[in-house]
Design a protein around this motif. Structure first.
Motif, PDB file in Angstrom:
ATOM      1  N   GLY A  37      56.183   0.804 -14.005  1.00  0.00           N
ATOM      2  CA  GLY A  37      56.243   2.178 -13.539  1.00  0.00           C
ATOM      3  C   GLY A  37      55.360   2.327 -12.313  1.00  0.00           C
ATOM      4  O   GLY A  37      55.466   1.572 -11.350  1.00  0.00           O
ATOM      5  N   ALA A  38      54.435   3.281 -12.367  1.00  0.00           N
ATOM      6  CA  ALA A  38      53.535   3.506 -11.236  1.00  0.00           C
ATOM      7  C   ALA A  38      52.251   2.689 -11.359  1.00  0.00           C
ATOM      8  O   ALA A  38      51.445   2.650 -10.426  1.00  0.00           O
ATOM      9  CB  ALA A  38      53.189   4.993 -11.141  1.00  0.00           C
ATOM     10  N   GLN A  39      52.058   2.021 -12.487  1.00  0.00           N
ATOM     11  CA  GLN A  39      50.810   1.283 -12.715  1.00  0.00           C
ATOM     12  C   GLN A  39      50.912  -0.149 -12.198  1.00  0.00           C
ATOM     13  O   GLN A  39      51.748  -0.928 -12.642  1.00  0.00           O
ATOM     14  CB  GLN A  39      50.454   1.255 -14.197  1.00  0.00           C
ATOM     15  CG  GLN A  39      49.142   0.531 -14.481  1.00  0.00           C
ATOM     16  CD  GLN A  39      48.838   0.405 -15.951  1.00  0.00           C
ATOM     17  OE1 GLN A  39      49.666   0.767 -16.796  1.00  0.00           O
ATOM     18  NE2 GLN A  39      47.656  -0.092 -16.270  1.00  0.00           N
ATOM     19  N   GLU A  40      50.053  -0.502 -11.274  1.00  0.00           N
ATOM     20  CA  GLU A  40      49.985  -1.859 -10.766  1.00  0.00           C
ATOM     21  C   GLU A  40      49.055  -2.675 -11.656  1.00  0.00           C
ATOM     22  O   GLU A  40      47.863  -2.383 -11.763  1.00  0.00           O
ATOM     23  CB  GLU A  40      49.491  -1.874  -9.323  1.00  0.00           C
ATOM     24  CG  GLU A  40      50.472  -1.246  -8.341  1.00  0.00           C
ATOM     25  CD  GLU A  40      49.955  -1.268  -6.917  1.00  0.00           C
ATOM     26  OE1 GLU A  40      48.742  -1.033  -6.728  1.00  0.00           O
ATOM     27  OE2 GLU A  40      50.756  -1.510  -6.005  1.00  0.00           O
ATOM     28  N   VAL A  41      49.617  -3.691 -12.314  1.00  0.00           N
ATOM     29  CA  VAL A  41      48.830  -4.514 -13.240  1.00  0.00           C
ATOM     30  C   VAL A  41      48.243  -5.721 -12.524  1.00  0.00           C
ATOM     31  O   VAL A  41      47.060  -6.038 -12.683  1.00  0.00           O
ATOM     32  CB  VAL A  41      49.703  -4.961 -14.434  1.00  0.00           C
ATOM     33  CG1 VAL A  41      48.902  -5.841 -15.388  1.00  0.00           C
ATOM     34  CG2 VAL A  41      50.249  -3.748 -15.172  1.00  0.00           C
ATOM     35  N   LEU A  42      49.056  -6.405 -11.737  1.00  0.00           N
ATOM     36  CA  LEU A  42      48.590  -7.529 -10.925  1.00  0.00           C
ATOM     37  C   LEU A  42      48.730  -7.153  -9.463  1.00  0.00           C
ATOM     38  O   LEU A  42      49.763  -6.626  -9.043  1.00  0.00           O
ATOM     39  CB  LEU A  42      49.393  -8.791 -11.236  1.00  0.00           C
ATOM     40  CG  LEU A  42      49.332  -9.279 -12.684  1.00  0.00           C
ATOM     41  CD1 LEU A  42      50.189 -10.521 -12.872  1.00  0.00           C
ATOM     42  CD2 LEU A  42      47.895  -9.560 -13.119  1.00  0.00           C
ATOM     43  N   LYS A  43      47.694  -7.460  -8.673  1.00  0.00           N
ATOM     44  CA  LYS A  43      47.643  -6.969  -7.303  1.00  0.00           C
ATOM     45  C   LYS A  43      47.305  -8.105  -6.331  1.00  0.00           C
ATOM     46  O   LYS A  43      46.226  -8.156  -5.758  1.00  0.00           O
ATOM     47  CB  LYS A  43      46.601  -5.857  -7.179  1.00  0.00           C
ATOM     48  CG  LYS A  43      46.780  -4.718  -8.169  1.00  0.00           C
ATOM     49  CD  LYS A  43      45.617  -3.744  -8.090  1.00  0.00           C
ATOM     50  CE  LYS A  43      45.702  -2.672  -9.164  1.00  0.00           C
ATOM     51  NZ  LYS A  43      44.532  -1.759  -9.113  1.00  0.00           N
ATOM     52  N   GLY A  44      48.213  -9.036  -6.188  1.00  0.00           N
ATOM     53  CA  GLY A  44      47.984 -10.134  -5.267  1.00  0.00           C
ATOM     54  C   GLY A  44      47.200 -11.275  -5.877  1.00  0.00           C
ATOM     55  O   GLY A  44      46.364 -11.901  -5.207  1.00  0.00           O
ATOM     56  N   LEU A  45      47.475 -11.588  -7.123  1.00  0.00           N
ATOM     57  CA  LEU A  45      46.738 -12.634  -7.838  1.00  0.00           C
ATOM     58  C   LEU A  45      47.035 -14.015  -7.272  1.00  0.00           C
ATOM     59  O   LEU A  45      48.180 -14.369  -7.027  1.00  0.00           O
ATOM     60  CB  LEU A  45      47.101 -12.581  -9.320  1.00  0.00           C
ATOM     61  CG  LEU A  45      46.415 -13.572 -10.266  1.00  0.00           C
ATOM     62  CD1 LEU A  45      46.233 -12.936 -11.643  1.00  0.00           C
ATOM     63  CD2 LEU A  45      47.206 -14.870 -10.404  1.00  0.00           C
TER      64      LEU A  45
END
Length: 241
Positions: free
Chosen positions: A14-22
């Motif tokens: 949805g709108a939640q970013e869990v991983l951000k460029g891992l």
């Protein structure tokens, strides 16, 4: 060549970013751990690395193949041959024997190996992992530790590049957990696979050679464990304080 290499991996729900460029990589035969608080994305990354989920951006290479570029059918075939997965809940089939459970990935992959090669591979794995005497039993007849040994054998039978273990000791008592950690540590010797174990337990993480801490969708810190749970606990506190 790395057994597992993740570059710039993003994943959101949805709108939640869990991983951000891992970014994360494991060399051949490595045994490493991934830690972080509940909900930080550890299991999400394992599902991405196993091809069970799709990344929104970035690349994940297993043995040099970018699995994010594979279609569903190709990804399934690739996973059976190159990625072993070990779950907290074992996920063994109770209607099949220990031997049949271990054989399952090869059976699903079709007649890629001759019968003699399959027989030799399964027999050798059962002997290495101490379950040869359980071959004709059903999973429900085994202890939790025995079931997890069978699950590890199943993950190794295709000689994968990498084995991904998601809280593999979560359903075990302390003695069985130590035993499974020792088994995971021997995986490289048995089959040459790299191992990445997701855990919240410093005792388990300390069994690995190196630990990575996941925070805010990226690897915040990485360090050698020196086999010391106290060191892992201190590193954890420093990372998340």
């Amino acid at each position: 060549m790395e057994s597992l290499k993740a570059v710039g991996v993003w994943r959101k729900y949805g709108a939640q970013e869990v991983l951000k460029g891992l970014d994360l990589s494991l060399g051949a035969g490595a045994f490493e751990a991934l830690m972080g608080p509940s909900g930080c994305g550890k299991s999400t990354f394992l599902h991405l690395a196993s091809g069970l989920l799709s990344a929104d951006a970035g690349a994940i290479e297993v043995g040099g193949t970018d699995i994010t570029k594979l279609g569903d059918t190709a990804a399934t075939k690739f996973r059976r041959r190159h990625i072993g997965v070990v779950f907290q809940a074992f996920n063994l089939l109770n209607e099949k024997t220990v031997e049949q459970n271990i054989l399952l990935p090869l059976a699903l992959d079709g007649a890629r190996l001759g019968a003699a090669d399959v027989r030799s591979r399964v027999d050798n794995l059962m002997a290495e992992l101490g379950v040869a005497g359980l071959a004709k039993k059903r999973p429900e007849q085994l202890s939790g530790g025995e079931q997890q040994r069978v699950a590890i054998a199943r993950a190794l039978v295709a000689k994968p590049d990498v084995v991904l273990a998601d809280e593999p000791t979560g359903n075990l008592d302390a003695a069985a957990a130590r035993d499974i950690c020792a088994v995971l540590g021997s995986v490289s010797r048995i089959g040459g696979s790299a191992v990445l174990v997701v855990t919240h337990d410093p005792q388990v993480a300390a069994c690995a050679e190196r630990v990575h801490f996941l925070r805010d969708g990226r690897i915040a810190a990485s360090a050698e464990t020196h086999g010391d749970p106290a060191r892992v606990s201190q590193l954890y506190l420093e990372t998340y304080r």
